[in-house]
Structure formats: structure tokens, C-alpha cells
Design a protein around this motif. Structure first.
Motif, PDB file in Angstrom:
ATOM      1  N   HIS A 104       0.843  -1.198   0.000  1.00 22.60           N
ATOM      2  CA  HIS A 104       0.000   0.000   0.000  1.00 22.60           C
ATOM      3  C   HIS A 104       0.883   1.254   0.000  1.00 22.60           C
ATOM      4  O   HIS A 104       1.794   1.386   0.808  1.00 22.60           O
ATOM      5  CB  HIS A 104      -0.860  -0.026   1.263  1.00 22.60           C
ATOM      6  N   SER A 191      -6.498  -4.517   4.104  1.00 21.63           N
ATOM      7  CA  SER A 191      -6.403  -3.365   4.995  1.00 21.63           C
ATOM      8  C   SER A 191      -7.364  -3.558   6.155  1.00 21.63           C
ATOM      9  O   SER A 191      -8.481  -3.059   6.143  1.00 21.63           O
ATOM     10  CB  SER A 191      -6.736  -2.075   4.236  1.00 21.63           C
ATOM     11  N   HIS A 235      -3.703  -2.639  -5.418  1.00 16.83           N
ATOM     12  CA  HIS A 235      -4.959  -3.153  -4.885  1.00 16.83           C
ATOM     13  C   HIS A 235      -5.536  -4.183  -5.854  1.00 16.83           C
ATOM     14  O   HIS A 235      -5.344  -4.090  -7.065  1.00 16.83           O
ATOM     15  CB  HIS A 235      -5.934  -1.985  -4.692  1.00 16.83           C
ATOM     16  N   THR A 335     -10.426  -8.890  -1.667  1.00 19.88           N
ATOM     17  CA  THR A 335      -9.058  -9.320  -1.937  1.00 19.88           C
ATOM     18  C   THR A 335      -8.973 -10.833  -1.949  1.00 19.88           C
ATOM     19  O   THR A 335      -8.282 -11.433  -2.785  1.00 19.88           O
ATOM     20  CB  THR A 335      -8.106  -8.753  -0.863  1.00 19.88           C
ATOM     21  N   GLY A 529      -8.781   6.299   1.806  1.00 18.91           N
ATOM     22  CA  GLY A 529      -7.634   5.415   1.626  1.00 18.91           C
ATOM     23  C   GLY A 529      -7.166   5.440   0.190  1.00 18.91           C
ATOM     24  O   GLY A 529      -7.842   5.966  -0.702  1.00 18.91           O
ATOM     25  N   SER A 531      -7.101   3.151  -1.894  1.00 14.73           N
ATOM     26  CA  SER A 531      -7.976   2.388  -2.783  1.00 14.73           C
ATOM     27  C   SER A 531      -9.274   3.121  -3.068  1.00 14.73           C
ATOM     28  O   SER A 531     -10.133   2.618  -3.777  1.00 14.73           O
ATOM     29  CB  SER A 531      -8.276   1.010  -2.166  1.00 14.73           C
TER      30      SER A 531
END
Length: 545
Positions: A104, A191, A235, A335, A529, A531
Motif C-alpha cells: 500500500h 487493509s 490493490h 481481496t 484510503g 484504494s
């Protein structure tokens, strides 16, 4: 001939074993370089990079990594924004049979150190802007760093070698390495809201099958398309739905390292972008930028859009389709599911839903106990999946080729997530008689007020229909009297003024009394964030005080 037990064991091993077939995510770029050699793969800062050029540069990067001893099964961390070097490094690592560990971009030194240690990274490839945090982290983890984008002559706290320079001197690889389809290709760290992030191990099969299922049945994409590349490639959404899927289709990607709605509009107009893939906050920001610019300003001639990451309010979807004249297709995944699990049918879209499961994947609704809910089913067995009837609320569970191999170094978390062969997502939803899934909210985001369940997404969807609201986030704040109180943070549309009492009255008119927000906060911006998701936990912390 007489068969012995050893022969039987050998036969069974042959029938159940890994076999002789191979598969690699690296084939996505390598094969497109053969088929679309001179076609544009990337648009970046006014330049066009062809598939042939990108693969040649990737082979050189792989040669440099091989010279450093990187090989099959090694973990290599990448901390690179959406620039061509991410693509080169990503496929270079995979072409050696090694495993990619994207980090990240907003992680601080302690978080980077944790990922490097937990993944067992042998090497980290870091872009110049991220070196300040990565250098101390890698030093403590004992992991060497290679840089990209570092200007010649730039000073760093410790000597850093440049991957670009080593690639120029290296012998490029000729072929990518063959690996078992079920071998690990990526480790993507989730995350988490509490504790350390978990490393979800993805196989080559899961990642490649995602791409094929998307291109054949879900995505309206061809080699003639130009796709917006503003979703971060570290991501799962950006990596799979944009980079891998576009390269498999032979389409071109317009790279934008950091999302800015005005720059995104200008870039998409300049490159004749046809597909916009984004998270809801990007859709909202693009609407705001286009509205502020005025209807006479140039707009990209989009024909198709993809939304994921979190629920897209129906009001936003309708406004976007009206303003840009492009169909918006919503999907859902995590994810751990590589990431896509469901997608809306382009021939039969259902706004407000996340569609039907992709090919080869089962998505069902299971009975779920949510701590604090008013009427939990104490008879529910946590060790077995119990499905609920169509239309009834429960937890979304998934099985199929898209599932991760498990959480790295965390068998307890893997065991907790997998029950009876089904992955428990932690998301609440329903499924209709004809198989369409609707996501209601995250179990952890659900608000329990006076024993009644309040789903933030439902309240957000209502508030987004108010003419003065550009964006909203609904969350629960601890309350001594009610357990939790419903709060809403809103951002005004350009030129509009938000009246907090009016927002409360608007929701009271449309939703039950226990659902409307008792407190409304007007904000200039939300904590976001990398993402693109609103960080509600930060809002809870801020307004709990």
C-alpha cells in the motif's frame, strides 16, 4: 500383472496430484506482446508504450532480478504507483516464477516493515517518492531495496541501486518460467480495521481465471478500448479488473498515478478513453468536477463504466449515466476472491444490486450472527453453513476458482474464514429468486441503535438523493443511552449549502424513525484510503470525541 499398494498410491497421486500443466500470470503480457506487438499498451505523460516495447522492458527487468538471484518462490515486494514501472516490475517478478507482494502506497515505515517481514520478502522494489518510509523499514527488516524513478544524482540516506540501470546491463530473459497453476503468484495484504493486515495468497489459476471469466461473460472490453487506469494497481481491483484484464484483451490503459478528478477528465478526453473503472468516491468526484466545469466543457466519450470496492448509491449511478451517457456496471468482490465474485449483467442491469456470480463461482447467503443484534439465533452452528431462504438477510459466502489459497502465516484466520468450504465475507446481503445479490453492508459497519439494526448504506443512499449533497458517509458513534447513535458526514455539491436539520428531516420522511441520523456533520473532504474508500473508522474516532 499384480498391482501392489505402492502402485495404487502412485496412481492416486497421479489422479489427485498437480499434474504436468503450467500457467503463469506473466503469460497475460507475454502473449499479448505476440498478438498485439505494435498496439498501444500504456498511455503515460503524453507517451505511448506498445505491447512489444513493454514486454521487452519487462524481460530486461526480469534479467536484472535474475542476476540478483531472484527465482522460483521468492517473494519480491513492490511499492510503486500507477506508472509503467509497476507493470514492468510486476510481470518481471512473475516471469521468474517468483511471487509479487504489492505494498500500500500510504503505508508508513512500521507497516511496511511488517509486510516485508511477514511475507518473507527477499527484495523490495520501491519508487522514489516512497523511499523515505521504505528505507528505514527495509533496513530493520533486513531486505535490500532497488529503486525506480530515482533521478540520477539524487541523495538517499543509504546507497540505493536503480533497477533501470541494472536492467540496461542485464541479459533479458527469453521465456517466462513455467509454474504449477495452483502455485502462489501474489500476496495481497488486506487493509484490516484492527490489528495487522492479513496476507491473502493468490494462485496463478485464480488470477488468470478471473480475467477469462470477466472477458468472456462480464466485461464489455475489446482491444480497441482505452481504459482509465486510476485505480491503484497495488490493490486487487485495479490489478485484476484493469491491468490484467486490459492486457489480456489487448486494450490500452491510461495511467494516472494519483487520482485527481479534473486531471482525470482532461486525460480521458485527450486519450479518447472509452472505459472508466473506479470506486464510488471517484464517480462522485468526477461528477463534481464535470458539474463545476460546466456542460460546455469537453467530456470523455465513455461508453461503459465499472464500479466496485463499495456500494455505489443509485442516485450517483443515475446522475453519472445521465451526465456521461455511459452504462455503469456494478460488481462485488474482496481481496480474498481475487477479487471479483459477482457482476451485474449488462443485458439486464439491476441498479442497487451487485448482480449474479461470475462463471464457476457460487455465492450464497448464510445465517449470520452479528454481535449486538436484537434477536440472534443461538441455535446457529458456527462450524457449519446454514443457508437462508431467498430474500432473507444473511452473510454473503463464496466458493469457487477465485478463492485465495489462504492467509500467509495465519492458519487460524484462514480456518475462521472458511466454513464447510465456503469463504465468509463479513458482508451482509440478500439473494433474489433469480440469483441477483444485493449487498446491504459490512457486518462491522452495521449500527445497532436501541437494539435495532441500521445499515449505513441504506441511509447513505437516501441522503444522496438530496439535491445539496455531493457525498455522504454514515457511521455509528458509541452512545451511553442508545448503544450507538447514527451520525452522517456530508459534503455539499458545488455552489450548494447543506442545512443539517433539513437533511435529518429528509431522511425521516423516507426511512423508519430509528434509522435517521441524529447528528449531521458538514465536511470539506472525507478521509480516503489509497484504494478510494472512505475511512469510516477515522470518522468514528473524530466524532466520538
Amino acid at each position: 500383472m499384480t498391482f501392489t499398494p505402492a502402485d495404487l498410491d502412485g496412481t492416486q497421486a497421479l489422479l489427485d496430484g498437480p499434474g504436468l500443466g503450467t500457467l503463469s500470470i506473466a503469460a497475460i503480457l507475454a502473449e499479448s506482446a505476440k498478438r498485439h506487438h505494435d498496439r498501444t499498451a500504456l498511455h503515460f505523460m503524453g507517451q505511448q508504450i506498445s505491447y512489444g516495447q513493454l514486454w521487452d522492458e519487462t524481460r530486461a527487468y526480469a534479467g536484472a532480478l535474475r542476476a540478483r538471484g531472484v527465482g522460483r518462490g521468492d517473494r519480491v515486494a513492490l511499492m510503486i504507483p500507477n506508472v509503467p514501472d509497476f507493470c514492468r516490475a510486476y510481470y518481471a517478478v512473475l516471469s521468474l516464477g517468483a511471487i509479487v507482494v504489492p505494498i500500500h502506497l500510504l503505508f508508513k515505515a512500521e507497516e511496511i516493515e511488517y509486510v516485508l517481514k511477514d511475507s518473507g520478502a527477499r527484495l523490495a522494489i520501491v519508487a522514489a517518492p516512497q523511499l523515505a518510509e521504505a528505507i528505514p523499514a527495509a533496513g530493520r527488516a533486513g531486505v535490500p531495496i532497488l529503486s525506480v524513478l530515482l533521478p540520477l544524482g539524487a541523495e538517499t540516506p543509504v546507497p540505493i541501486s536503480r533497477l533501470e540501470v541494472e536492467a540496461q546491463a542485464a541479459t533479458p530473459i527469453e521465456f517466462y518460467e513455467s509454474v504449477n497453476p495452483l502455485a502462489a503468484g501474489t500476496i495481497l495484504y488486506t487493509s484490516g480495521t484492527t490489528g495487522h493486515p492479513k496476507g491473502a495468497v493468490g494462485s496463478h489459476l485464480a488470477m488468470v481465471e478471473q480475467v477469462h471469466a470477466s472477458i468472456i461473460d462480464c466485461a464489455d472490453m475489446s482491444r480497441d478500448d482505452v481504459v482509465f487506469g486510476g485505480l491503484p494497481f497495488f490493490h486487487a481491483f485495479g490489478q485484476t479488473a484493469v491491468m490484467n484484464t486490459c492486457f489480456r484483451a489487448g486494450a490500452a490503459i491510461v495511467l494516472l498515478p494519483k487520482f485527481d478528478p479534473v486531471e482525470a477528465l482532461q486525460l480521458m478526453v485527450a486519450t479518447n478513453t472509452t472505459i472508466f473503472a473506479a470506486v464510488p468516491t471517484m464517480f462522485i468526484a468526477l461528477l463534481g468536477a464535470a458539474s463545476a466545469a460546466g456542460f460546455a466543457s469537453p467530456r470523455p466519450k465513455l461508453r461503459y463504466c465499472v464500479s466496485g470496492g463499495s456500494a455505489l448509491p443509485v442516485a450517483v449511478l443515475e446522475r453519472f449515466q445521465e451526465m456521461f451517457g455511459a452504462v455503469v456496471q456494478e460488481g462485488y468482490g474482496l481481496t480474498e476472491t481475487s477479487p471479483v465474485a459477482t457482476v451485474n449483467d449488462l443485458d439486464d442491469p439491476r441498479p442497487g444490486t451487485i448482480g449474479k456470480p461470475i462463471w464457476g463461482v457460487d455465492v450464497e447467503i448464510a445465517r449470520a450472527f452479528v454481535e449486538g443484534e436484537s434477536d440472534p439465533d443461538d441455535s446457529a452452528d458456527p462450524d457449519h453453513v446454514e443457508f437462508v431462504p431467498a430474500g432473507e438477510l444473511g452473510e454473503i459466502v463464496i466458493r469457487g476458482h477465485n478463492l485465495m489459497k489462504g492467509y500467509l502465516n495465519n492458519p487460524a484466520a484462514t480456518e475462521a474464514a472458511m466454513v464447510d468450504g465456503w469463504f465468509h465475507t463479513g458482508d451482509l446481503g440478500t439473494k433474489s429468486d433469480d440469483g441477483v445479490v444485493t449487498i446491504v453492508d459490512r457486518k462491522k459497519d452495521m449500527i445497532v441503535r436501541n437494539g435495532y439494526n441500521v445499515y449505513p448504506s441504506e441511509v447513505e443512499d437516501c441522503i444522496m438523493r438530496h439535491p445539496s449533497v455531493a457525498n455522504v458517509a454514515v457511521f455509528g458513534v458509541p452512545d451511553e443511552t442508545h448503544g450507538q447513535e447514527v451520525h452522517a458526514a456530508v459534503i455539499a455539491r458545488p455552489g450548494a449549502t447543506v442545512d443539517c436539520d433539513e437533511i435529518v428531516a429528509f431522511v425521516r420522511e423516507h426511512l423508519a424513525a430509528y434509522k435517521f441520523p441524529r447528528v449531521v456533520h458538514v465536511m470539506e473532504a472525507f478521509p480516503i484510503g489509497a484504494s478510494g474508500k472512505v475511512l469510516k473508522r477515522e470518522l468514528v474516532q473524530e466524532f466520538s470525541a
